[in-house]
Design a protein around this motif. Structure first.
Motif, PDB file in Angstrom:
ATOM      1  N   VAL A 212      45.490  44.269  38.785  1.00  0.00           N
ATOM      2  CA  VAL A 212      45.010  44.401  40.161  1.00  0.00           C
ATOM      3  C   VAL A 212      44.939  45.869  40.577  1.00  0.00           C
ATOM      4  O   VAL A 212      44.012  46.294  41.274  1.00  0.00           O
ATOM      5  CB  VAL A 212      45.941  43.602  41.098  1.00  0.00           C
ATOM      6  N   ALA A 213      45.933  46.660  40.133  1.00  0.00           N
ATOM      7  CA  ALA A 213      45.931  48.080  40.499  1.00  0.00           C
ATOM      8  C   ALA A 213      44.749  48.820  39.905  1.00  0.00           C
ATOM      9  O   ALA A 213      44.285  49.813  40.473  1.00  0.00           O
ATOM     10  CB  ALA A 213      47.241  48.720  40.035  1.00  0.00           C
ATOM     11  N   ASN A 214      44.246  48.369  38.765  1.00  0.00           N
ATOM     12  CA  ASN A 214      43.098  49.006  38.106  1.00  0.00           C
ATOM     13  C   ASN A 214      41.908  48.053  38.091  1.00  0.00           C
ATOM     14  O   ASN A 214      41.221  47.905  37.077  1.00  0.00           O
ATOM     15  CB  ASN A 214      43.486  49.394  36.679  1.00  0.00           C
ATOM     16  N   ILE A 215      41.704  47.385  39.230  1.00  0.00           N
ATOM     17  CA  ILE A 215      40.670  46.353  39.300  1.00  0.00           C
ATOM     18  C   ILE A 215      39.276  46.893  39.035  1.00  0.00           C
ATOM     19  O   ILE A 215      38.381  46.181  38.586  1.00  0.00           O
ATOM     20  CB  ILE A 215      40.736  45.651  40.686  1.00  0.00           C
ATOM     21  N   ASP A 216      39.080  48.207  39.322  1.00  0.00           N
ATOM     22  CA  ASP A 216      37.762  48.798  39.098  1.00  0.00           C
ATOM     23  C   ASP A 216      37.412  48.864  37.619  1.00  0.00           C
ATOM     24  O   ASP A 216      36.240  48.922  37.253  1.00  0.00           O
ATOM     25  CB  ASP A 216      37.701  50.203  39.703  1.00  0.00           C
TER      26      ASP A 216
END
Length: 1690
Positions: A212-216
């Motif tokens: 989620v923290a690196n969803i990009d």
């Protein structure tokens, strides 16, 4: 291609030998040696990178087929699979990937039991596979992870590890995985399964948060945390409510870690719902877990989740949290334990996290902890609380902004703290507050004051330090706070508003006096900065100084401020060097203090500061008195500039008021009294003067000498303007305060008033002295006897108190100075002087002589010096008594003054002086006194009157006494010279010139360096005095006398030779400068110096005596013989070396006519010669004619008598014992002593050949020979006289003399005396002397002698050979060995180009080839081989004969240790380098065949020489013998290459040399270049890299290929030949060679192109390598595995 058996797993084989090799490596992978295991694993890994499919399938097949394989073996293979997979997974076939996944799953789950190493290795393979084949791995794991069935431990662990390794691929699976896993949580019964579930879900939670923290970057951007909240909550309930209660610590930790991560995934509602239980549960774990870090980390994550977006859901648990976390912070971490430090930092972070939402509650809680009575007494709680506050101030800035007033007010509870550790932490908090503008609030100045108070801390009391490692000493805290104060002043801009002008208020209170320097430094910085910037708030309003938010500042008024600053500046080095800071503050404040002072202070203060800086650079420049004079001068000028008597009175009044400030600071109080004296001197107000004189005497501490002197000097300053007022005051004090009172019954009991009276008396007496000194000169003479001495006189007698005594003495000295004509500018006859001197002498007499306890004697001598200067001159008797008393009282004191110290009573202020300092002071005072006495009568009689008191002390046995008296002597001689004047009635003759010089001469070589140097100075000064009496002017420079200065520099060394040189040079001067009429007195006194108690001194006297007699002895002709005879008789009794040498010189003079008889007697004395005999031999050798006769006689004895006696032994191999004969040995000893004498040089050179040959043969004949028996003597010898009974116990035993060592010493002496430096240097550099002592190697030392003779003394060679030739047929083997070894080396040195000598030596060598001694035969072979160095003509002349001798030497049957073989090969190498091919052609191949077996000889030197010889044969490889020799090269090529890395360095060098020589013949420029470039003899060869590059070069196509030229080779055709050659070395006895062979095979085959593979016997080679894997040597197994890793294409 190997076909798999039906049912067996398929190996994706290549069909080559690499398949077999791989299987062999796999089979050997679990070697018993760890290094071999690692290397085989690396080899498999290397093969796997090249042939991944084959190797991985082989590993797969092997593990499948060997189900019962040892577990450790399986682990090694699985680890290898993991390594290969990580590097080659991108190209891995799908089918192989499935096979490996299935294998790993099977290996991981085969055993239901937990086998960590095995199953971890299998799990790691699955994780590695999952980085690409995640779906396939998950598919396989899914089969082992079925609903309702408890999975294998490592299945769950692998799921967790895979989630960390491949986040983006695993997160989409997590919903399904969690769906299957959650029902299993309740099924888990064992703690290890619970642990792995918790661990896996923690990894899942981390993966989700990471996704989620690196969803990009994620493949599915629709994934949210909420999608997993339900499953995570379900797991949370089980974890928290059930598993967290487990008694297993590891399980609890795993659950705690998981819960921390899971808390971020729970929904806000669920988190709020569970928060109370969650927090309580986590906090409860602190009591259960031994390591709290993971609990704290989890708690911090939970708190972070709970306070997101400043949420307040944590409020109900806040008090519980704070009360639970606070003790953890208070428990200081163990800084040697990383986990403890991490936990502490995590606890502090918890407070920061809480403060985001609850800063007010947090600060309130912390303030309550500081104010709480229970906790204030707890050191740890206070430190912890302060650390949390500091952390919050620094890290929670935005949340703390509105809490600043609360923090400042709350921290005031710590201001009265006494614990240094708490104060240190509080100081750190104050720094943080200063940076964040807390101190600008009300109460901020209290924090500043706290820091200042710590700057006043005294040093910690001495004694045992606290065992607490964190103990904070006063020094540590004080230093820290001084730096804090400076830091906040100079680097924090907002602090200026706090500190100015408040900092000035802190200058006044007495409790801050110790911190005055630190306060002044900060105040000076601010004052000068504001003055330069002309800030609005710079000028001070002393009536109103209030700032918004601050209390009124109580700044001292200008007169009080000036008084305080001036007094404190009087001790500029106290308080950490406060002087410069105070002066800068005065300069910066001057406009605020008095406008009239600005210009003066701006001009003067920089000069004062520069003075201090100069003194800091050079401490010797510093003088406290000079500084005080400068400050008092500035004070006086300041009052003149102001020019206002009212201001002066106000200023003086303020200074008087400040006296109590310095009751604990006597030095400052001393200076204040002086300042007050200057003020009274400048003031005309009588009332003010009277009041402040009263103030001086009412405030001075009479027990302090420092305060007493300040008071007395202040009174003296005042007396210069108000003399009668001061006298009246002193009389009043004497009447009121110096009257002894008694308070006991009938006056029988005394109280302390008696002591008080004595102290007051001390002060009053000293005041009388300074009053006299500073009184106006027009009034002092009228007051001295009528008032001053009348008041003092009653107190001189019966003085018991040392303080009174010393201050009386000081007063007397001051009176003497005041009455000196230079002070009065007139002559005044002081009638009471004798009385005062008598008092001083009495004081000196009663001083202790056992130790120097006080400076009373020094003070008394100073007073006497002053009184002696007054008129009239003292009579002779009084002078004698004065000098006697003072010299005895100083010179007789112990070294360094003994162990002095203060008694019960005040000793007058010398407490700071140690005994050594007081001793030096007493010495200086005595010197000054004696010079003053001498000045009254600068005549020879006057000088003798002083000097006669010094003479007894000059011969003292104590160094310190002689040093003291010599310093005094120098002082008085210099004084005499300086004040010498010639008048009509002055003596014209320096009558004691000679006696003074004679008395000083022995001291010039005294054992004490100080005495020596000072004595030379004294001699120089006495000679200068003599020159003045001879009529020379004052500025006359006599060259010889001035040159004595250089002697003083030379006597620094204690070396007797240096001292002898110095005294000899001194004698030359004295010989010239002692007048004729003084010669007899000089000699008479100097003879007494020969019996001086100090050896060096007596020797010096002897040298001067000899020089004087030798040069000026014509008038003493009758006396010389008597003196020499007496010294000769006493020769054996003299213990002083220099004195003995002087005696021996006399003996030499006397013995010139009687030397022959003496020599005959000396030769037959017992060995070794004693010291006196040795010196006699040297004396005898001084005459050239006598030396020649002695040498002839000694050489005849050495030649005529056998050097040793030999006893027969039965075993021929055993060396028979040999014992030296006495007479030849005595002759050798005598010769050695004679050769030490430089005068023998001419005789030695003229008999060079005889001496050289005789002594060299003597050396060879005595190697290994024992000394003669003690009872053995020649027919002429007489036994040594027995010592007298009374001396029997003290006669030292003579050390037994080793014949060989003695002969070598004789040889060294001969070479030195004959100036054969080249031979000596050669022997030293090559270790020749040690070789000569070795019975097995002495011939090598003889060869070094031959080489040295042939290279440096060519002219003697032929004569030496002629002398030696007679020894060639000696019956003694050592003598024959010496001659043959010498001849062999001479041939090697080309016989100095003498062809006749060559023929003589060769014939001599050939004649001894049949000698019964194998050493002689070996040396003959060596010598014949050396013919190669003579020249082509001689080589051709003797080639046939010599080659035959060499070949015969190689076949010598009586050569068990191959010594002759070795020499023969070495000789062949040298001969073959010179002869033509035609001479060798017939025997070339025979030679190569003869030496080939030597390549593998056990003896390394034989191997090395064989390789060198083979290389030397390359000369003949390019002619008619080219083809057969080239074949021999190929035959021996592998042996050369493998031994290139032999265990022996000499063999390595031999191989390098051979390959460099053979390189041009092998037909490859590339290979030849490699040999020439890399095979340098001393270069470090990287063998593996070289062999790999060589293999590549061997396989290159040779562009020069010519079928008609056999020397141009395509080496690829011979690769199989070489490989098989290497295989043959697999049976070598050297494991290094076996390893080299295996490695070279790997390089050859690994670099061989694929089209050449068919030419190789692959099966045989690979089979042999596989066999090496079973070799006992780990080194061999490692090399075999390395080689096999290179065969990936076979």
């Amino acid at each position: 291609m190997i076909m798999p058996v039906a049912g067996e797993p398929e190996v994706r084989a290549t069909g080559g030998q690499v398949d077999v090799i791989t299987m062999a490596l796999i089979d050997a992978a679990y070697d018993k040696n760890e290094n071999v295991r690692d290397l085989i694993g690396t080899s498999l890994y290397d093969l796997g990178r090249k042939q991944p499919v084959m190797v991985l399938s082989s590993l797969h097949s092997y593990l499948i087929r060997h189900a019962k394989l040892a577990q450790g073996h399986r682990v090694v293979l699985l680890s290898t699979i993991e390594r290969i997979v990580k590097d080659t997974i991108d190209d891995m076939p799908q089918t192989l990937a499935r096979d490996l996944i299935d294998l790993s799953l099977d290996e991981m789950t085969r055993s239901k039991d937990i086998v960590p190493d095995w199953q971890t290795a299998a799990s790691n393979v699955l994780v590695a596979m999952g980085t690409r084949f995640c779906n396939e791995v998950m598919e396989g794991l899914h089969q082992k992870f079925q609903p309702g069935v408890m999975p294998h431990f490592f299945v769950v662990q692998t799921l967790g590890s895979l989630a960390s390794a491949n986040v983006y691929a695993m997160v989409p699976f997590l919903t399904a995985v969690l769906g299957t896993m959650l029902p299993m949580l309740g099924m888990a019964k064992h703690d290890n399964m619970k642990w792995v579930f918790a661990h896996a879900i923690a990894k899942f939670s981390e993966a989700i948060l990471d996704y989620v923290a690196n969803i990009d970057k994620a493949p599915d951007p629709t994934v949210k945390r909420e999608m997993f909240s339900g499953e995570i909550y379900s797991a949370y309930e089980t974890f928290f409510k059930v598993w967290l209660q487990s008694k297993e610590p590891k399980l609890r930790l795993a659950v705690v870690e998981a819960v921390g991560h899971m808390s971020h995934i729970l929904t806000r509602d669920k988190l709020e719902e569970q928060l109370t239980q969650l927090v309580q549960g986590i906090l409860g774990l602190y009591k259960k877990q031994p390591e709290p870090f993971y609990v704290t980390q989890s708690l911090c994550m939970i708190l972070d989740a709970a306070t997101e977006e400043e949420s307040t859901i944590l409020e109900p648990q806040l008090d519980m949290l704070l009360n639970s976390l606070h003790p953890g912070v208070c428990a200081q971490p163990d800084f040697n334990n990383a986990m403890s430090v991490k936990n502490h930092n995590e606890l502090l972070r918890c407070f920061t996290v809480i403060a985001r939402s609850f800063s007010d509650r947090t600060i309130g809680f912390l303030m309550q902890k500081l104010e709480s009575g229970g906790l204030v007494n707890s050191e740890k709680n206070r430190i912890g609380t302060l650390e949390i506050i500091k952390h919050l101030i620094n890290s929670a800035g935005p949340y703390m902004e509105d809490k600043k007033p609360l923090v400042v007010s709350g921290l005031q509870a710590i201001l009265t703290e006494n614990n240094n550790k708490v104060k240190r932490m509080f100081s750190q908090v104050i720094i943080a507050m200063a940076h964040h503008e807390y101190l600008e609030l009300e109460g901020g100045t209290l924090m500043v004051e706290f820091i200042v108070r710590q700057c006043t801390l005294p040093n910690s009391p001495p004694g045992k330090r606290s065992p607490d490692p964190d103990f904070v000493t006063n020094e540590m805290l004080r230093s820290m706070c001084e730096n804090v104060l400076q830091l906040v002043t100079t680097t924090i801009e907002c602090m200026e508003r706090v500190l100015w002008p408040y900092i000035l208020e802190l200058l006044g209170p007495p409790q801050y006096t110790p911190a005055f320097g630190s306060i002044a430094r900060c105040a000076a910085h601010l004052a000068n900065k504001k003055r330069e910037a002309n800030d609005e708030d710079y000028m001070l309003d002393y009536e109103v100084s209030v700032k918004p938010g601050f209390n009124k500042v109580n700044i001292p008024k200008p007169p009080a401020m000036i008084a305080r600053l001036v007094v404190m500046a009087g001790q500029p080095h106290a308080g950490g060097g406060r002087g410069q800071h105070i002066l800068l503050l005065m300069k910066g404040l001057s406009p605020n203090l008095n406008p009239d002072l600005v210009d003066l202070w701006d001009a003067v203060i920089p000069k004062l500061i520069q003075f201090l800086e100069d003194c800091d650079e050079d401490e010797e420049k510093w003088s406290q008195k000079t500084w005080e004079d400068l400050m008092l001068k500035m004070l006086s000028k300041s009052m003149e500039v102001v020019n206002d008597d009212d201001w002066v009175v106000e200023f003086g009044t303020e200074m008087g008021k400040q006296i109590p400030l310095y009751n604990s600071h006597p030095e400052e109080k001393n200076f204040l009294y002086k300042c007050l004296g200057v003020i009274m001197r400048s003031c005309s107000n009588k009332q003010f003067v009277q009041q402040h004189l009263d103030l001086l005497f009412s405030t001075v501490k009479h027990t302090s000498q420092v305060e007493r002197e300040g008071c007395a000097i202040g009174v003296g300053y005042c007396a210069s303007s108000h003399l009668d007022t001061v006298i009246a005051k002193l009389e009043d004090v004497a009447k009121k305060d110096m009257v002894r009172k008694s308070t006991g019954f009938m006056g029988l009991l005394k109280d302390k008033s008696e002591i008080d009276v004595e102290r007051v008396k001390s002060t009053v007496m000293l005041c009388h002295g300074y009053l006299t000194f500073y009184a106006p000169i027009t009034l002092v003479t009228s007051r001295i006897e009528s008032s001053i001495l009348r008041s003092m006189n009653p107190h001189f007698s019966n003085v018991k108190d040392p303080s009174v005594k010393q201050n009386l003495i000081r007063a007397v000295e001051l009176i003497g100075k005041a009455l000196h004509p230079s002070h009065l500018n007139a002559v005044f006859e002081f009638s009471r002087r004798g009385e005062l001197i008598t008092h001083m002498q009495e004081y000196i007499k009663v001083e202790s002589m056992s130790a120097l306890h006080s400076e009373t004697r020094a003070l008394a001598m100073n007073a006497c010096s002053t009184l002696v200067q007054l008129d009239p001159k003292m009579n002779e008797a009084d002078t004698f008594d004065l000098i006697k008393v003072t010299t005895d009282s100083v010179y007789g004191l112990p070294a360094h003054g003994g162990v002095g110290g203060k008694g019960k009573e005040d000793s007058g202020g010398e407490g700071d002086k140690g005994p050594q300092a007081m001793m030096q002071e007493a010495q200086d005072c005595l010197n000054s006194l004696l010079k003053e006495v001498l000045k009254k009568s600068v005549t020879p009689d006057g000088l003798q009157e002083v000097f006669k008191h010094l003479e007894p002390w000059m011969v003292s046995t104590q160094d310190h006494e002689r040093e003291r008296v010599m310093h005094t002597a120098l002082e008085i001689f210099n004084c005499y010279l300086e004040h010498l004047e010639f008048g009509p009635l002055s003596p014209t003759v320096f009558s004691n010139h000679g006696t003074l010089l004679a008395r000083l001469t022995p001291r010039c070589t005294d054992p004490s360096l100080t005495v020596r140097q000072v004595a030379i100075d004294c001699v120089q000064v006495v000679l200068k005095i003599g020159l003045r009496y001879e009529g020379q002017p004052v500025d006359h420079k006599d060259q010889m006398v001035e040159a004595l200065t250089t002697l003083k520099e030379r006597v620094v060394k204690d070396d007797p030779q240096v001292l002898f040189s110095v005294v000899s040079d001194l004698a030359k001067v004295l010989v010239k400068k002692v007048p004729t009429d003084q010669l007899l007195p000089f000699l008479d006194r100097l003879l007494q110096g020969l019996i001086d108690v100090h050896p060096h001194a007596s020797s010096g006297a002897c040298v001067v005596l000899n020089s004087m007699v030798k040069t000026r002895g014509s008038s003493l002709h009758q006396q010389v013989r008597d003196v020499i005879d007496a010294l000769h008789v006493k020769l054996g009794e003299i213990t002083v070396e220099q004195t003995k040498k002087g005696t021996l010189r006399t003996v030499r003079t006397m013995a010139t006519h009687h030397l022959v008889g003496v020599a005959n007697a000396l030769l037959n004395k017992p060995l070794p010669f004693d010291e006196n005999l040795v010196e006699c031999w040297k004396i005898l050798a001084a005459e050239t004619q006598l030396t020649t006769n002695l040498m002839d006689h000694l050489l005849e004895i050495m030649a005529r008598h056998v050097p040793y006696e030999e006893k027969a032994v039965k075993d021929r191999k055993q060396r028979p014992p040999r014992t030296a004969t006495a007479l030849p040995m005595a002759a050798s000893c005598a010769l050695a002593e004679i050769l030490q004498v430089p005068e023998t040089e001419e005789v030695v050179i003229s008999n060079y050949h005889r001496l050289f040959s005789a002594v060299m043969v003597r050396v060879g004949a005595t190697t290994g020979v024992k000394p003669p028996p003690k009872d053995q003597a020649s027919s002429d010898q007489k036994p040594a006289p027995k010592p007298k009974k009374k001396d029997a116990g003290t006669v030292p035993q003579k050390k037994e003399l080793d014949p060989c060592d003695q002969a070598i010493e004789t040889l060294q002496g001969f070479l030195t005396r004959s100036k054969s430096e080249g031979i000596l240097e050669l022997m030293e550099e090559e270790g020749g002397w040690e070789l000569l002592k070795d019975a097995d190697k002495f011939q090598d030392g003889i060869m070094l002698l031959a080489r040295g003779l042939a290279t440096t003394n060519v002219q003697h060679v032929a004569q030496v050979v002629a002398c030696l030739n007679s020894f060639l047929s000696s019956l003694l083997e050592p003598q024959r060995v010496v001659v043959v070894a010498f001849f062999a080396e001479l041939i090697n040195q080309k016989c100095v180009n003498d062809l006749m000598l060559v023929e003589l030596l060769v014939n001599s060598m050939l004649g001894r080839l049949v000698d019964e001694s194998h050493i002689v035969r070996m040396l003959c072979i060596r010598g014949l081989g050396n013919i190669a160095s003579v020249g082509d003509g001689q080589v051709h002349k003797y080639s046939t004969t010599v080659l035959s001798a060499m070949m015969a030497g190689m076949d010598d049957k009586e050569d068990p240790d191959d010594h002759i073989t070795l020499e023969a090969m070495g000789g062949l190498s040298k001969i073959l380098a010179e002869v033509d091919e035609g001479n060798v052609r017939a025997i070339l191949i025979n030679i190569t065949l003869r030496i080939r077996p030597c390549f593998e000889k056990e003896k390394s030197s034989v191997r090395a020489e064989a390789f060198k010889l083979f290389g030397n044969l390359s000369r003949f490889g390019d002619g008619p013998s080219k083809a057969p020799f080239l074949e021999q090269i190929h035959t021996n090529f592998i042996s050369l290459l493998l031994h290139l890395n032999d265990e022996d360095d000499e063999v390595k060098r031999g191989c390098k040399s051979a390959l460099r020589q053979l390189g041009p013949l092998i037909g490859s420029d590339v290979i030849n270049d490699m040999f020439q470039k890399h095979l340098l003899e001393e270069a470090n060869l990287h063998y593996g890299e070289f062999m790999n590059n060589l293999a590549k070069a061997l396989l290159q196509k040779n562009s020069r290929r010519d079928d008609d030229d056999p020397s141009i080779t395509d080496f690829s055709d011979k690769i199989n030949f070489y490989v098989m050659g290497c295989v043959s070395f697999f049976k070598s006895t050297w494991e290094t060679v076996k390893g080299n062979a295996a490695m070279f095979i790997g390089f050859l085959l690994g670099n061989l192109s694929q089209d050449k593979h068919m030419a190789i016997s692959k099966e045989h080679v690979c089979g042999a390598l596989i066999q090496l894997l079973k070799d006992p040597s780990p080194h061999v197994r490692v090399r075999a595995a390395e080689a096999m890793s290179l065969l990936h294409e076979y």
